[in-house]
Enzyme design. Structure first.
Site, PDB file in Angstrom:
ATOM      1  N   GLU A  68       0.696  -1.237  -0.131  1.00 15.31           N
ATOM      2  CA  GLU A  68       0.053  -0.062   0.035  1.00 15.31           C
ATOM      3  C   GLU A  68       0.880   1.095  -0.188  1.00 15.31           C
ATOM      4  O   GLU A  68       1.897   1.486   0.614  1.00 15.31           O
ATOM      5  CB  GLU A  68      -0.822   0.170   1.242  1.00 15.31           C
ATOM      6  CG  GLU A  68      -1.768   1.218   1.090  1.00 15.31           C
ATOM      7  CD  GLU A  68      -2.801   1.320   2.679  1.00 15.31           C
ATOM      8  OE1 GLU A  68      -3.995   1.418   2.489  1.00 15.31           O
ATOM      9  OE2 GLU A  68      -2.339   1.002   3.792  1.00 15.31           O
ATOM     10  N   LYS A 113      -8.596   3.554  -2.602  1.00 19.26           N
ATOM     11  CA  LYS A 113      -9.416   2.982  -1.223  1.00 19.26           C
ATOM     12  C   LYS A 113     -10.539   3.884  -1.281  1.00 19.26           C
ATOM     13  O   LYS A 113     -10.824   4.984  -0.902  1.00 19.26           O
ATOM     14  CB  LYS A 113      -8.378   3.119  -0.279  1.00 19.26           C
ATOM     15  CG  LYS A 113      -8.885   2.352   1.013  1.00 19.26           C
ATOM     16  CD  LYS A 113      -7.550   2.643   2.099  1.00 19.26           C
ATOM     17  CE  LYS A 113      -7.738   1.995   3.322  1.00 19.26           C
ATOM     18  NZ  LYS A 113      -6.585   2.112   4.333  1.00 19.26           N
ATOM     19  N   CYS A 134      -5.380  -2.670   2.382  1.00 21.51           N
ATOM     20  CA  CYS A 134      -5.274  -2.607   4.009  1.00 21.51           C
ATOM     21  C   CYS A 134      -6.668  -3.008   4.614  1.00 21.51           C
ATOM     22  O   CYS A 134      -7.167  -4.075   4.362  1.00 21.51           O
ATOM     23  CB  CYS A 134      -4.721  -1.366   4.558  1.00 21.51           C
ATOM     24  SG  CYS A 134      -4.215  -0.980   6.124  1.00 21.51           S
TER      25      CYS A 134
END
Length: 341
Positions: free
Chosen positions: A45, A127, A161
């Site tokens: 990430e 995200k 994540c």
């Protein structure tokens, strides 16, 4: 479509706040993965220009000293950095899932860009919801970012994540018959021993469960923290160093039955984790439980998904959904209700 091939996941410290060096290091791993026979390599990430650990180590006022540099070293679509990664993918004939901080206008986003083996961009996703203090840095994605794409290697998807702790987002991905999943993680060096939920046991567990629930292979790259990053962010403060230790790399690759099938690296060591995967095993896993298929109860629970891309500005012509009439010339009279009758 091939069913059996090698994949790779990166475990390495980023070149923190140094995009140029970070891209060069990334290209090195792309080349190394390809030479070893991997057809896909996944990065952690925001590996470009590095996960912003500074936001967890002090006040907002203190962390602002890194804001401008982080912004300037984030990646714009179509930039030299973008083109360099695409060219590395093309030159080496390998797909690349790159985790990066995307700069778009004046905002940043936690992004994953997927390049195919010809250097073409398959997907640029964001995200959906930055986690906790990440919201002081990054904006949000939307439902269009929950997408699984058909590729030469099968159906590939990505999440970052703690999106792997969002049941509905995961279910939206499972429903698209995902076969290979790129799960980008930052590092598990933060708050070690003080926040169990941020550690490798929980988060590798999330990747493992995703593999079993989704009946798919999961590449879970995880970055490390090197001494240079610790020194920069902790400034020799023992309390900060206790909050951000060196290491924290726990890269894994999981099979659809939850087994860790990749080579293992110590958490302080940089390198690539490789695994040979066989997509044929997915049929065996789904025969037991396909949560968005035969194992679902549509009469009891269903997911409502808005997969349309959202924009802050919608021009009136688009919003109206139809073409507006052309402007009237001076010699034309508007049609009145009486004339229409």
């Amino acid at each position: 479509m091939e069913k059996e091939f090698k994949v790779a996941a990166v475990q390495a410290a980023p070149c923190y706040l140094d995009l140029r060096s970070g891209v060069e290091k990334a290209i090195g791993y792309i080349e190394e993965a390809a030479k070893a026979g991997a057809r896909l390599v996944a990065f952690p990430e925001t590996w470009l220009p590095g996960y912003p650990n500074h936001i967890w180590l002090g006040s907002v006022a203190w962390s602002m000293q890194f804001t401008q540099s982080y912004f300037e070293n984030s990646v714009e679509a179509g930039s030299d950095a973008d083109r360099a990664i695409a060219e590395a993918a093309r030159r080496n004939g390998i797909q690349v899932s790159m985790g990066l901080s995307e700069r778009d206008g004046g905002s940043l986003y936690i992004a994953q860009w997927h390049y195919d083996e010809n250097g073409n961009v398959i997907q640029r996703r964001r995200k959906l919801k930055p986690t906790h203090v990440e919201r002081t840095v990054f904006g949000e994605g939307d439902g269009s970012d929950l997408a699984v794409n058909e590729t030469a290697l099968g159906r590939v998807g990505q999440l970052s994540c703690w999106e792997h702790l969002q049941p509905l987002s995961k279910y939206a991905m499972y429903a698209q018959n995902e076969q290979i999943h790129c799960a980008a993680w930052p590092n598990f060096a933060l708050y070690n021993g003080g926040a169990h939920a941020l550690g490798h046991e929980v988060n590798n567990g999330a990747s493992m469960v995703y593999a079993v629930e989704g009946s798919c292979f999961v590449l879970a790259p995880c970055a490390t923290v090197d001494k240079a990053m610790q020194d920069l962010l902790c400034e020799g403060d023992p309390q900060r160093e206790a909050l951000l230790r060196v290491g924290g790399g726990y890269t894994r690759i999981y099979a659809p039955d939850g087994r860790s099938i990749g080579s293992d690296l110590p958490d302080t060591e940089e390198g690539l984790v490789f695994a040979d995967i066989d997509l044929g095993l997915i049929a065996l896993a789904k025969a037991a439980a396909d949560p968005a298929g035969h194992y679902a109860r549509r009469d009891v629970t269903r997911l409502l998904l808005n997969s349309e891309r959202q924009r802050p500005v919608v021009h009136f012509r688009e919003f109206a959904g139809e073409a507006l009439p052309e402007a009237e010339s001076d010699d034309e009279q508007p049609v009145t209700s009486e004339a229409a009758e």
